[in-house]
Design a protein around this motif. Structure first.
Motif, PDB file in Angstrom:
ATOM      1  N   TYR A  20       0.962  -1.330   0.066  1.00  0.00           N
ATOM      2  CA  TYR A  20      -0.159  -0.056   0.026  1.00  0.00           C
ATOM      3  C   TYR A  20       0.781   1.118  -0.031  1.00  0.00           C
ATOM      4  O   TYR A  20       0.535   2.184  -0.709  1.00  0.00           O
ATOM      5  CB  TYR A  20      -0.795   0.070   1.091  1.00  0.00           C
ATOM      6  N   LEU A  21       1.896   1.258   0.788  1.00  0.00           N
ATOM      7  CA  LEU A  21       2.695   2.451   0.937  1.00  0.00           C
ATOM      8  C   LEU A  21       3.733   2.522  -0.377  1.00  0.00           C
ATOM      9  O   LEU A  21       3.982   3.749  -1.065  1.00  0.00           O
ATOM     10  CB  LEU A  21       3.906   2.225   1.958  1.00  0.00           C
ATOM     11  N   LEU A  22       3.945   1.571  -1.111  1.00  0.00           N
ATOM     12  CA  LEU A  22       4.681   1.575  -2.269  1.00  0.00           C
ATOM     13  C   LEU A  22       3.733   2.405  -3.418  1.00  0.00           C
ATOM     14  O   LEU A  22       4.385   2.754  -4.441  1.00  0.00           O
ATOM     15  CB  LEU A  22       5.184   0.025  -2.716  1.00  0.00           C
ATOM     16  N   MET A  23       2.381   1.979  -3.359  1.00  0.00           N
ATOM     17  CA  MET A  23       1.485   2.647  -4.218  1.00  0.00           C
ATOM     18  C   MET A  23       1.283   4.327  -3.939  1.00  0.00           C
ATOM     19  O   MET A  23       0.558   4.868  -4.966  1.00  0.00           O
ATOM     20  CB  MET A  23       0.290   1.771  -4.529  1.00  0.00           C
ATOM     21  N   GLN A  24       1.887   4.812  -3.144  1.00  0.00           N
ATOM     22  CA  GLN A  24       1.822   6.326  -3.070  1.00  0.00           C
ATOM     23  C   GLN A  24       2.628   7.365  -3.762  1.00  0.00           C
ATOM     24  O   GLN A  24       3.616   6.714  -4.272  1.00  0.00           O
ATOM     25  CB  GLN A  24       2.124   6.667  -1.282  1.00  0.00           C
ATOM     26  N   ARG A  25       2.281   8.439  -3.694  1.00  0.00           N
ATOM     27  CA  ARG A  25       3.194   9.271  -4.520  1.00  0.00           C
ATOM     28  C   ARG A  25       4.246   9.751  -3.667  1.00  0.00           C
ATOM     29  O   ARG A  25       5.254  10.547  -4.391  1.00  0.00           O
ATOM     30  CB  ARG A  25       2.133  10.412  -5.061  1.00  0.00           C
ATOM     31  N   SER A  26       4.345   9.944  -2.413  1.00  0.00           N
ATOM     32  CA  SER A  26       5.237  10.540  -1.706  1.00  0.00           C
ATOM     33  C   SER A  26       6.560   9.750  -1.496  1.00  0.00           C
ATOM     34  O   SER A  26       6.382   8.527  -1.333  1.00  0.00           O
ATOM     35  CB  SER A  26       4.701  10.855  -0.334  1.00  0.00           C
ATOM     36  N   LEU A  27       7.950   9.977  -1.806  1.00  0.00           N
ATOM     37  CA  LEU A  27       8.672   9.237  -1.590  1.00  0.00           C
ATOM     38  C   LEU A  27       9.055   8.780  -0.474  1.00  0.00           C
ATOM     39  O   LEU A  27       9.740   7.632  -0.240  1.00  0.00           O
ATOM     40  CB  LEU A  27      10.089   9.963  -2.350  1.00  0.00           C
ATOM     41  N   MET A  28       8.839   9.646   0.483  1.00  0.00           N
ATOM     42  CA  MET A  28       8.936   9.018   1.872  1.00  0.00           C
ATOM     43  C   MET A  28       8.004   7.847   2.162  1.00  0.00           C
ATOM     44  O   MET A  28       8.496   6.680   2.936  1.00  0.00           O
ATOM     45  CB  MET A  28       8.583  10.049   3.219  1.00  0.00           C
ATOM     46  N   ARG A  29       6.892   7.984   1.662  1.00  0.00           N
ATOM     47  CA  ARG A  29       5.957   6.748   1.804  1.00  0.00           C
ATOM     48  C   ARG A  29       6.475   5.472   1.032  1.00  0.00           C
ATOM     49  O   ARG A  29       6.325   4.558   1.412  1.00  0.00           O
ATOM     50  CB  ARG A  29       4.482   7.124   1.587  1.00  0.00           C
ATOM     51  N   ILE A  30       6.941   5.742   0.075  1.00  0.00           N
ATOM     52  CA  ILE A  30       7.588   4.687  -0.678  1.00  0.00           C
ATOM     53  C   ILE A  30       8.749   4.161  -0.080  1.00  0.00           C
ATOM     54  O   ILE A  30       8.994   2.853  -0.171  1.00  0.00           O
ATOM     55  CB  ILE A  30       7.897   5.229  -2.008  1.00  0.00           C
ATOM     56  N   LEU A  31       9.547   4.869   0.556  1.00  0.00           N
ATOM     57  CA  LEU A  31      10.758   4.557   1.358  1.00  0.00           C
ATOM     58  C   LEU A  31      10.301   3.773   2.433  1.00  0.00           C
ATOM     59  O   LEU A  31      10.758   2.388   2.876  1.00  0.00           O
ATOM     60  CB  LEU A  31      11.370   5.625   1.966  1.00  0.00           C
ATOM     61  N   LEU A  32       9.388   3.983   3.276  1.00  0.00           N
ATOM     62  CA  LEU A  32       8.767   3.343   4.554  1.00  0.00           C
ATOM     63  C   LEU A  32       8.185   2.068   3.816  1.00  0.00           C
ATOM     64  O   LEU A  32       8.134   1.004   4.448  1.00  0.00           O
ATOM     65  CB  LEU A  32       7.691   4.288   5.089  1.00  0.00           C
ATOM     66  N   GLY A  33       7.643   1.939   2.583  1.00  0.00           N
ATOM     67  CA  GLY A  33       6.904   0.700   2.101  1.00  0.00           C
ATOM     68  C   GLY A  33       7.942  -0.289   1.845  1.00  0.00           C
ATOM     69  O   GLY A  33       7.927  -1.577   1.956  1.00  0.00           O
TER      70      GLY A  33
END
Length: 149
Positions: A20-33
């Protein structure tokens, strides 16, 4: 080999949250994913290794009592890969923050042009893409307009 249902549920939750976090547009959320997926993968590899056993050394234990070292080696490799990807994404997010002031991933100009072409083809307008140079010029000007705002 039996698996604890609680651990299986924890692995499923880690993978779900990570994707779910990987599908977000923010790089910090992608990092957390990526980090959460790495933890889920490490837990899955440790569970796949089976129950703990004796050290895999000859003349210390019988082969049936030895634990398999491959899942442990793969978990260590997954930790290293997750760490490398985390540092790369942190550097990418920092660079994006210093240059743009945010870490949002924007749509590509070419993606927007293809979306407009698909909408035009769905609506029944069968004109050639080569004839519509105004459309290409407007897509080339959009990043400059967004940067000015």
């Amino acid at each position: 080999m039996t698996i604890n249902l609680t651990v299986a549920f924890a692995i499923a939750v880690l993978y779900s949250v990570g994707f779910y976090l990987l599908m977000q547009r923010s790089l910090m959320r992608i990092l957390l994913g990526i980090v959460v997926l790495g933890h889920g993968s490490n837990l899955l590899l440790q569970i796949a290794g089976g129950p703990p056993g004796r050290p895999p050394m000859l003349d210390v234990a019988r082969p049936e009592e030895m634990t398999d070292p491959l899942p442990q080696a793969m978990a260590l490799t997954a930790i290293v890969i997750t760490f490398a990807l985390t540092t790369f994404l942190l550097a990418l997010a920092y660079r994006s923050w210093t240059l743009l002031g945010h870490d949002e991933v924007r749509d590509d100009v070419e993606d927007r042009r293809i979306q407009r072409l698909e909408k035009r083809l769905e609506s029944g307008d069968e004109s050639d893409d080569e004839d519509s140079t105004d459309d290409e010029k407007s897509t080339e000007d959009e990043p400059a307009k967004e940067a000015a705002q």
